[in-house]
Design a protein around this motif. Structure first.
Motif, mmCIF file in Angstrom:
data_model
loop_
_atom_site.group_PDB
_atom_site.id
_atom_site.type_symbol
_atom_site.label_atom_id
_atom_site.label_comp_id
_atom_site.label_asym_id
_atom_site.label_seq_id
_atom_site.Cartn_x
_atom_site.Cartn_y
_atom_site.Cartn_z
ATOM 1 N N GLN A 80 0.860 -1.188 0.000
ATOM 2 C CA GLN A 80 0.000 0.000 0.000
ATOM 3 C C GLN A 80 0.896 1.237 0.000
ATOM 4 O OE1 GLN A 80 -3.689 -0.223 0.577
ATOM 5 N NE2 GLN A 80 -3.606 1.842 -0.229
ATOM 6 N N PRO A 81 1.038 1.928 -1.138
ATOM 7 C CA PRO A 81 1.907 3.111 -1.162
ATOM 8 C C PRO A 81 1.280 4.273 -0.404
ATOM 9 C CG PRO A 81 0.784 2.864 -3.263
ATOM 10 C CD PRO A 81 0.420 1.656 -2.449
ATOM 11 N N GLU A 82 2.127 5.105 0.191
ATOM 12 C CA GLU A 82 1.607 6.269 0.912
ATOM 13 C C GLU A 82 0.944 7.254 -0.045
ATOM 14 O OE1 GLU A 82 4.484 8.097 3.383
ATOM 15 O OE2 GLU A 82 4.911 6.288 4.555
ATOM 16 N N ASP A 83 1.557 7.461 -1.192
ATOM 17 C CA ASP A 83 0.998 8.365 -2.196
ATOM 18 C C ASP A 83 0.743 7.538 -3.454
ATOM 19 O OD1 ASP A 83 0.132 10.507 -3.609
ATOM 20 O OD2 ASP A 83 2.102 11.431 -3.885
ATOM 21 N N ASP A 84 -0.463 6.978 -3.537
ATOM 22 C CA ASP A 84 -0.781 6.025 -4.600
ATOM 23 C C ASP A 84 -0.989 6.754 -5.929
ATOM 24 O OD1 ASP A 84 -1.483 3.862 -6.067
ATOM 25 O OD2 ASP A 84 -3.260 3.323 -4.904
ATOM 26 N N PRO A 85 -0.166 6.461 -6.938
ATOM 27 C CA PRO A 85 -0.320 7.153 -8.228
ATOM 28 C C PRO A 85 -1.356 6.507 -9.142
ATOM 29 C CG PRO A 85 1.580 5.710 -8.316
ATOM 30 C CD PRO A 85 1.000 5.566 -6.926
ATOM 31 N N ARG A 86 -1.932 5.366 -8.731
ATOM 32 C CA ARG A 86 -2.837 4.644 -9.623
ATOM 33 C C ARG A 86 -4.099 5.457 -9.909
ATOM 34 N NH1 ARG A 86 -0.903 0.393 -6.352
ATOM 35 N NH2 ARG A 86 0.024 -1.346 -7.519
ATOM 36 N N MET A 87 -4.457 5.510 -11.175
ATOM 37 C CA MET A 87 -5.737 6.064 -11.586
ATOM 38 C C MET A 87 -6.760 4.957 -11.766
ATOM 39 S SD MET A 87 -5.427 9.314 -11.700
ATOM 40 C CE MET A 87 -6.870 9.770 -12.650
ATOM 41 N N ALA A 88 -6.269 3.715 -11.893
ATOM 42 C CA ALA A 88 -7.149 2.567 -12.092
ATOM 43 C C ALA A 88 -6.352 1.305 -11.796
ATOM 44 C CB ALA A 88 -7.689 2.535 -13.518
ATOM 45 N N TRP A 89 -7.087 0.226 -11.522
ATOM 46 C CA TRP A 89 -6.454 -1.087 -11.374
ATOM 47 C C TRP A 89 -6.676 -1.837 -12.685
ATOM 48 C CZ3 TRP A 89 -3.415 -3.095 -7.569
ATOM 49 C CH2 TRP A 89 -3.079 -4.447 -7.680
ATOM 50 N N VAL A 90 -5.630 -1.882 -13.489
ATOM 51 C CA VAL A 90 -5.695 -2.540 -14.793
ATOM 52 C C VAL A 90 -5.071 -3.921 -14.635
ATOM 53 C CG1 VAL A 90 -5.082 -2.413 -17.234
ATOM 54 C CG2 VAL A 90 -5.505 -0.304 -15.928
ATOM 55 N N VAL A 91 -5.900 -4.936 -14.696
ATOM 56 C CA VAL A 91 -5.450 -6.299 -14.424
ATOM 57 C C VAL A 91 -4.317 -6.710 -15.360
ATOM 58 C CG1 VAL A 91 -6.166 -8.724 -14.380
ATOM 59 C CG2 VAL A 91 -7.679 -6.944 -13.466
ATOM 60 N N ALA A 92 -4.401 -6.297 -16.619
ATOM 61 C CA ALA A 92 -3.360 -6.666 -17.582
ATOM 62 C C ALA A 92 -2.011 -6.083 -17.189
ATOM 63 C CB ALA A 92 -3.758 -6.197 -18.982
ATOM 64 N N ASP A 93 -2.005 -4.886 -16.602
ATOM 65 C CA ASP A 93 -0.755 -4.257 -16.174
ATOM 66 C C ASP A 93 -0.289 -4.793 -14.826
ATOM 67 O OD1 ASP A 93 -0.667 -2.760 -18.443
ATOM 68 O OD2 ASP A 93 -1.357 -0.897 -17.511
ATOM 69 N N GLU A 94 -1.223 -4.981 -13.908
ATOM 70 C CA GLU A 94 -0.867 -5.404 -12.555
ATOM 71 C C GLU A 94 -0.481 -6.878 -12.493
ATOM 72 O OE1 GLU A 94 -0.524 -3.322 -10.193
ATOM 73 O OE2 GLU A 94 -1.688 -1.569 -10.814
ATOM 74 N N GLY A 95 -0.994 -7.656 -13.430
ATOM 75 C CA GLY A 95 -0.673 -9.077 -13.440
ATOM 76 C C GLY A 95 -1.499 -9.900 -12.475
ATOM 77 N N ARG A 96 -2.524 -9.311 -11.899
ATOM 78 C CA ARG A 96 -3.402 -10.045 -10.982
ATOM 79 C C ARG A 96 -4.728 -9.301 -10.843
ATOM 80 N NH1 ARG A 96 -0.211 -10.248 -5.563
ATOM 81 N NH2 ARG A 96 1.567 -10.249 -7.001
ATOM 82 N N GLY A 97 -5.749 -10.074 -10.497
ATOM 83 C CA GLY A 97 -7.061 -9.483 -10.288
ATOM 84 C C GLY A 97 -7.289 -9.155 -8.823
ATOM 85 N N LEU A 98 -8.511 -8.783 -8.506
ATOM 86 C CA LEU A 98 -8.859 -8.414 -7.138
ATOM 87 C C LEU A 98 -8.988 -9.657 -6.266
ATOM 88 C CD1 LEU A 98 -11.601 -5.697 -7.833
ATOM 89 C CD2 LEU A 98 -9.101 -5.463 -7.831
ATOM 90 N N SER A 99 -8.718 -9.477 -4.968
ATOM 91 C CA SER A 99 -8.861 -10.579 -4.010
ATOM 92 C C SER A 99 -10.190 -10.515 -3.269
ATOM 93 C CB SER A 99 -7.718 -10.542 -2.986
ATOM 94 O OG SER A 99 -6.463 -10.616 -3.613
ATOM 95 N N MET A 100 -10.712 -9.306 -3.096
ATOM 96 C CA MET A 100 -11.958 -9.137 -2.353
ATOM 97 C C MET A 100 -12.593 -7.817 -2.732
ATOM 98 S SD MET A 100 -13.706 -7.599 0.362
ATOM 99 C CE MET A 100 -12.398 -6.658 1.128
ATOM 100 N N VAL A 101 -13.913 -7.806 -2.762
ATOM 101 C CA VAL A 101 -14.672 -6.579 -3.007
ATOM 102 C C VAL A 101 -15.722 -6.445 -1.913
ATOM 103 C CG1 VAL A 101 -16.391 -5.482 -4.504
ATOM 104 C CG2 VAL A 101 -14.312 -6.452 -5.496
#
Length: 287
Positions: A80-101
């Motif tokens: 968990q970064p202190e200053d998160d630069p993500r504008m979106a969670w792109v599964v193709a870029d992150e290499g993994r999907g969500l664990s919980m919603v």
């Protein structure tokens, strides 16, 4: 992903987030419940050191799927970064999907959260899905029975709690709020901790004031006892002088000074007894 593909992706995300239907707020109750939930989770995992990524209303894109932005999402083993630069969670870029919603349902679309999302999130392979129905004060929990399963099974609550294997926590409604439990211990949010700290400070101040009042009372009692002792010794001195006068034994200046200087009640009492029968000052003041 090529620059052109990324640009098209960004356009899709911005279009989805600017959709008035998606941006429609459910009001303050929905917002407060969501913020409190992620606050509790952030404090808990920050204190335990467990690596888990948490975000609220972050756009999520699975390959070939429409963009969606869940109220709260969690991804295991992602810092968990202190200053998160993500504008979106792109599964193709992150290499993994969500664990919980976790979705907070108040005045929103019940069919979306309790039917459509149950089917969609299971199909996307999200291991766990929870819905906090704030309007009815209920928790609904779903879990994939196997990693490759495509349909959820309901999580059966135990003693009113829904266990999350992903979070390692239990979810339950306590009063009119969603609460997380780690074992038997409740998780607290920032507001809860501030309230508890304020209560502790007020209690400490009250105990300090009470201790100060008791100390002042004890000092007053000690001063009163000292005054009473001095009065008693003054009475003994007067009684000795009266006995000497009655028996016509002159009290010389040296003897009077010794009598007035004595601060020991026992000695004064002994001198008084002697003054009733002794024939001279030497007999009275003898050691």
């Amino acid at each position: 992903m090529t620059p052109a593909e990324r640009e098209r992706l960004l356009v899709r995300i911005l279009d989805a987030l600017s959709d008035p239907r998606s941006a429609m707020a459910e009001g303050r109750p929905h917002h407060k419940a969501k913020v409190r939930a992620i606050d509790m989770l952030t404090l808990h995992f920050g204190s335990t050191g467990r690596v888990i990524y948490l975000a609220e209303e972050l756009a999520v894109l699975y390959p070939g799927e429409e963009v969606f932005a869940p109220d709260i999402l969690a991804v295991l083993d992602v810092p968990q970064p202190e200053d998160d630069p993500r504008m979106a969670w792109v599964v193709a870029d992150e290499g993994r999907g969500l664990s919980m919603v976790l979705e907070v349902l108040h005045q929103g679309n019940r069919n979306k959260d309790l039917v459509a999302n149950v089917e969609r999130y299971a199909r996307l392979g999200i291991p766990e899905y929870f819905v906090y129905d704030r309007l009815r004060q209920q928790v609904h929990g779903y879990r994939l029975p196997e990693p490759d399963a495509a349909r959820y099974q309901r999580i059966v609550p135990q003693m009113g709690r829904h266990a999350s294997s992903v979070l390692g926590l239990d979810l339950a409604v306590v009063g009119d709020r969603l609460q997380f439990f780690h074992g038997m211990a409740e998780l607290f949010g920032s507001a809860d901790l501030i309230g508890r700290l304020k209560g502790m400070m007020e209690s400490l101040e009250a105990r300090t004031e009470q201790a100060q009042a008791q100390a002042e009372q004890a000092q007053a009692q000690a001063e009163q006892a000292q005054a009473q002792a001095e009065q008693a010794m003054a009475g003994l001195r007067e009684a000795i002088l009266a006995a000497l006068s009655m028996r016509q034994i002159p009290c010389q200046d040296e003897a009077r000074a010794r009598l007035l200087a004595c601060q020991e009640p026992a000695t004064l009492q002994r001198w008084l007894l002697r003054a009733m029968s002794a024939g001279s000052l030497d007999e009275i003041f003898a050691e």
